[in-house]
Design an enzyme around this catalytic site. Structure first.
Site, PDB file in Angstrom:
ATOM      1  N   TYR A  74       6.212  -7.585 -24.915  1.00  0.00           N
ATOM      2  CA  TYR A  74       5.682  -6.463 -24.110  1.00  0.00           C
ATOM      3  C   TYR A  74       6.505  -5.201 -24.384  1.00  0.00           C
ATOM      4  CZ  TYR A  74       4.498  -3.887 -19.762  1.00  0.00           C
ATOM      5  OH  TYR A  74       4.103  -2.950 -18.836  1.00  0.00           O
ATOM      6  N   ILE A  79       5.433  -1.286 -10.239  1.00  0.00           N
ATOM      7  CA  ILE A  79       4.571  -0.591  -9.268  1.00  0.00           C
ATOM      8  C   ILE A  79       4.179  -1.532  -8.129  1.00  0.00           C
ATOM      9  CG2 ILE A  79       2.452   0.754  -8.973  1.00  0.00           C
ATOM     10  CD1 ILE A  79       4.570   2.030 -10.887  1.00  0.00           C
ATOM     11  N   GLY A 111      -9.339  -1.079 -16.770  1.00  0.00           N
ATOM     12  CA  GLY A 111      -9.389  -0.453 -15.452  1.00  0.00           C
ATOM     13  C   GLY A 111      -9.447  -1.405 -14.271  1.00  0.00           C
ATOM     14  N   LEU A 112      -9.587  -2.705 -14.515  1.00  0.00           N
ATOM     15  CA  LEU A 112      -9.672  -3.629 -13.371  1.00  0.00           C
ATOM     16  C   LEU A 112      -8.332  -4.284 -13.036  1.00  0.00           C
ATOM     17  CD1 LEU A 112     -13.111  -5.416 -13.886  1.00  0.00           C
ATOM     18  CD2 LEU A 112     -12.559  -3.417 -12.495  1.00  0.00           C
ATOM     19  N   GLY A 113      -7.253  -3.782 -13.619  1.00  0.00           N
ATOM     20  CA  GLY A 113      -5.939  -4.340 -13.319  1.00  0.00           C
ATOM     21  C   GLY A 113      -5.361  -3.753 -12.045  1.00  0.00           C
ATOM     22  N   ASP A 119     -13.492  -2.361 -18.609  1.00  0.00           N
ATOM     23  CA  ASP A 119     -12.642  -3.547 -18.750  1.00  0.00           C
ATOM     24  C   ASP A 119     -13.468  -4.617 -19.457  1.00  0.00           C
ATOM     25  OD1 ASP A 119     -10.733  -5.818 -18.149  1.00  0.00           O
ATOM     26  OD2 ASP A 119      -9.817  -4.315 -16.871  1.00  0.00           O
ATOM     27  N   LEU A 134      -3.648  -1.097 -11.531  1.00  0.00           N
ATOM     28  CA  LEU A 134      -3.589   0.354 -11.367  1.00  0.00           C
ATOM     29  C   LEU A 134      -4.902   1.106 -11.558  1.00  0.00           C
ATOM     30  CD1 LEU A 134      -0.230   1.044 -13.273  1.00  0.00           C
ATOM     31  CD2 LEU A 134      -0.593   0.357 -10.902  1.00  0.00           C
TER      32      LEU A 134
HETATM   33  N1  LIG Z   1       1.797  -2.449 -12.873  1.00  0.00           N
HETATM   34  C1  LIG Z   1       3.032  -2.138 -13.228  1.00  0.00           C
HETATM   35  O1  LIG Z   1       4.019  -2.447 -12.537  1.00  0.00           O
HETATM   36  C2  LIG Z   1       3.266  -1.383 -14.510  1.00  0.00           C
HETATM   37  C3  LIG Z   1       4.553  -0.900 -14.793  1.00  0.00           C
HETATM   38  C4  LIG Z   1       4.783  -0.268 -16.001  1.00  0.00           C
HETATM   39  C5  LIG Z   1       3.742  -0.032 -16.870  1.00  0.00           C
HETATM   40  N2  LIG Z   1       2.499  -0.489 -16.566  1.00  0.00           N
HETATM   41  C6  LIG Z   1       1.430  -0.266 -17.531  1.00  0.00           C
HETATM   42  O2  LIG Z   1       0.301   0.300 -16.882  1.00  0.00           O
HETATM   43  C7  LIG Z   1      -0.902  -0.206 -17.465  1.00  0.00           C
HETATM   44  C8  LIG Z   1      -1.771  -0.792 -16.379  1.00  0.00           C
HETATM   45  O3  LIG Z   1      -1.036  -1.815 -15.755  1.00  0.00           O
HETATM   46  P1  LIG Z   1      -1.702  -2.847 -14.754  1.00  0.00           P
HETATM   47  O4  LIG Z   1      -0.593  -3.314 -13.885  1.00  0.00           O
HETATM   48  O5  LIG Z   1      -2.916  -2.289 -14.149  1.00  0.00           O
HETATM   49  O6  LIG Z   1      -2.047  -4.035 -15.762  1.00  0.00           O
HETATM   50  P2  LIG Z   1      -2.896  -5.358 -15.444  1.00  0.00           P
HETATM   51  O7  LIG Z   1      -2.300  -6.466 -16.225  1.00  0.00           O
HETATM   52  O8  LIG Z   1      -3.043  -5.539 -13.980  1.00  0.00           O
HETATM   53  O9  LIG Z   1      -4.325  -5.000 -16.046  1.00  0.00           O
HETATM   54  C9  LIG Z   1      -4.545  -4.894 -17.423  1.00  0.00           C
HETATM   55  C10 LIG Z   1      -6.045  -4.928 -17.663  1.00  0.00           C
HETATM   56  O10 LIG Z   1      -6.259  -4.923 -19.087  1.00  0.00           O
HETATM   57  C11 LIG Z   1      -7.427  -5.668 -19.318  1.00  0.00           C
HETATM   58  N3  LIG Z   1      -7.515  -6.105 -20.722  1.00  0.00           N
HETATM   59  C12 LIG Z   1      -6.879  -7.134 -21.318  1.00  0.00           C
HETATM   60  N4  LIG Z   1      -7.303  -7.265 -22.599  1.00  0.00           N
HETATM   61  C13 LIG Z   1      -8.221  -6.279 -22.802  1.00  0.00           C
HETATM   62  C14 LIG Z   1      -9.027  -5.896 -23.912  1.00  0.00           C
HETATM   63  N5  LIG Z   1      -8.996  -6.565 -25.070  1.00  0.00           N
HETATM   64  N6  LIG Z   1      -9.848  -4.838 -23.766  1.00  0.00           N
HETATM   65  C15 LIG Z   1      -9.911  -4.157 -22.593  1.00  0.00           C
HETATM   66  N7  LIG Z   1      -9.198  -4.482 -21.511  1.00  0.00           N
HETATM   67  C16 LIG Z   1      -8.354  -5.530 -21.612  1.00  0.00           C
HETATM   68  C17 LIG Z   1      -7.327  -6.845 -18.346  1.00  0.00           C
HETATM   69  O11 LIG Z   1      -8.599  -7.431 -18.125  1.00  0.00           O
HETATM   70  C18 LIG Z   1      -6.725  -6.192 -17.113  1.00  0.00           C
HETATM   71  O12 LIG Z   1      -7.712  -5.835 -16.179  1.00  0.00           O
HETATM   72  C19 LIG Z   1      -0.460  -1.211 -18.532  1.00  0.00           C
HETATM   73  O13 LIG Z   1      -0.475  -0.582 -19.779  1.00  0.00           O
HETATM   74  C20 LIG Z   1       0.948  -1.561 -18.140  1.00  0.00           C
HETATM   75  O14 LIG Z   1       1.728  -1.902 -19.256  1.00  0.00           O
HETATM   76  C21 LIG Z   1       2.234  -1.153 -15.411  1.00  0.00           C
HETATM   77  C1  LIG Z   2       7.514  -3.205 -15.146  1.00  0.00           C
HETATM   78  C2  LIG Z   2       6.118  -3.400 -15.619  1.00  0.00           C
HETATM   79  O1  LIG Z   2       5.928  -3.062 -16.928  1.00  0.00           O
HETATM   80  C3  LIG Z   2       5.395  -4.653 -15.207  1.00  0.00           C
HETATM   81  N1  LIG Z   2       5.218  -4.667 -13.768  1.00  0.00           N
HETATM   82  C4  LIG Z   2       6.099  -5.911 -15.626  1.00  0.00           C
HETATM   83  O2  LIG Z   2       6.894  -6.409 -14.857  1.00  0.00           O
HETATM   84  O3  LIG Z   2       5.841  -6.416 -16.700  1.00  0.00           O
END
Ligand SMILES: NC(=O)c1ccc[n+]([C@@H]2O[C@H](COP(=O)([O-])OP(=O)(O)OC[C@H]3O[C@@H](n4cnc5c(N)ncnc54)[C@H](O)[C@@H]3O)[C@@H](O)[C@H]2O)c1
Ligand SMILES: C[C@@H](O)[C@H](N)C(=O)O
Length: 334
Positions: free
Chosen positions: A156, A186, A24-26, A49, A28
């Site tokens: 990925y 995003i 949750g600290l990523g 997280d 989104l």
């Molecule tokens: N942001 C985007 O552009 C985007 C696009 C498509 C899909 N997504 C998906 O949305 C989700 C959230 O994306 P985001 O951008 O917030 O990702 P992010 O990389 O910003 O955050 C991921 C989080 O997962 C945590 N993490 C890593 N290992 C862990 C573990 N062992 N246990 C618990 N937590 C752990 C990290 O500390 C981090 O805070 C992901 O599944 C990503 O694949 C994101």
């Molecule tokens: C598209 C999405 O999954 C992520 N922002 C990445 O570029 O890996």
């Protein structure tokens, strides 16, 4: 006999899902927690997280440590907190994953197995985001339909196709209420991206406002699907609330806009005419982007559960620049 207040409290407790967000600290998670807490109440949404949250997040609502690789602890959290919805955001994104395949395999594949098993055992509704990265160079790229060849070339992408298939398998085999949206890249103002291929489209706003210039690591003509964070989070909530019988599929594409760095720069220059952008292409990121969709087709999401985006490129640019300029001014004033 129950007095009215107690009755209302009981109703609210039973009507509202109790939600756990992993990772949750990523980029989104914090925004999603805010949206869900507004709808379901602060204490019904637990953010988790493996990192320490900043103060404002810690004080905003329940936060706990949870490593998705520790399945016993995860199970305890689900049981002790009577969790009914699990939003599984933990992941290692595309660029970081190519630098550490072992970590990406562990978090994105082993971690997902833990989530699906626990969600199945406890009858949870589980949301796992997938991505445009779940497609590859042999997929149709313009547009990319829901159902087509998926042969991604990143760990990925491979792990996200695995998540889509495993979730759908658990749904058909065990009745798991698995829900999955393929997010585009995003764009957000208040949270930083976690190491993906689409990160340039967030960084450009911050750097442009601060310095008036930006070095882009993708070619100027790289067309990719993108979405403003508010649309992404709203889509997630609406999809989670959609009645199960309206979902003809368990994995949907969602789409808002597609643009190249050149398109984005042109739009930004309407507000920041002095903006200078140079290109220094990262061959690893470029190869990833060249295998991803250019335009994502999302007819099924619009038809089945009424998905509709609100932000197009010009609204995205105006909103991002307003947010960043205002928060920079606030920071300077403090
Ligand atoms: N942001 C985007 O552009 C985007 C696009 C498509 C899909 N997504 C998906 O949305 C989700 C959230 O994306 P985001 O951008 O917030 O990702 P992010 O990389 O910003 O955050 C991921 C989080 O997962 C945590 N993490 C890593 N290992 C862990 C573990 N062992 N246990 C618990 N937590 C752990 C990290 O500390 C981090 O805070 C992901 O599944 C990503 O694949 C994101
Ligand atoms: C598209 C999405 O999954 C992520 N922002 C990445 O570029 O890996």
């Amino acid at each position: 006999m129950l007095i009215l207040g107690e009755l209302l409290l009981l109703c609210t407790d039973t009507e509202h899902p109790k939600i756990l967000i992993t990772g949750g600290l990523g980029q989104l998670g914090v925004g999603l927690a805010k949206l869900l807490r507004r709808k379901f109440g602060k204490n019904n949404v637990i953010l988790s997280d493996i990192r320490k949250p900043p103060n404002h997040v810690y004080h905003d609502g329940p936060f706990i440590f949870s490593d998705i690789l520790d399945s016993k602890n995860l199970r305890e959290i689900v049981v002790n907190n009577n969790i009914s919805w699990l939003i599984h955001y933990s992941a290692v994104l595309s660029a970081v994953g190519e630098n550490n395949v072992a970590l990406a395999k562990e978090v994105n594949i082993t971690g997902l197995h833990n989530i699906l098993d626990i969600a199945t055992d406890h009858g949870l509704r589980v949301f796992v985001p997938s991505t445009i990265g779940a497609f590859g160079p042999s997929s149709p790229r313009n547009p990319t339909p829901e159902l087509c060849v998926q042969r991604p070339r990143t760990i990925y992408g491979v792990s996200k196709v695995h998540a889509e298939l495993m979730g759908e398998y658990y749904h058909h085999r065990y009745g798991l209420d698995f829900r999955c949206l393929r997010y585009p890249g995003i764009i957000s103002a208040n949270s930083n991206p976690g190491g993906g291929t689409t990160d340039y489209a967030v960084q450009i706003f911050h750097t442009a406002v601060k310095t008036g210039c930006f070095e882009c690591n993708l070619r100027s003509d790289t067309l990719l699907p993108m979405m403003y964070i508010d649309d992404c989070l709203r889509a997630t909530l609406e999809f989670m609330e959609a009645p199960a019988d309206s979902l003809l599929s368990r994995t949907y594409n969602i789409s808002a806009m597609s643009f190249t760095p050149h398109d984005l720069v042109q739009e930004m220059q309407k507000v920041l005419p002095e903006l200078k952008v140079t290109y220094n292409v990262d061959p690893v990121l470029q190869a990833i982007a060249d295998g991803w969709p250019m335009v994502l087709e999302d007819i099924a999401a619009r038809r089945d559960w009424g998905w509709k985006h609100e932000f197009d490129l010009s609204e995205l640019v105006q909103t991002m620049l307003t947010h960043i300029t205002t928060s920079n001014q606030r920071a300077q004033a403090n």
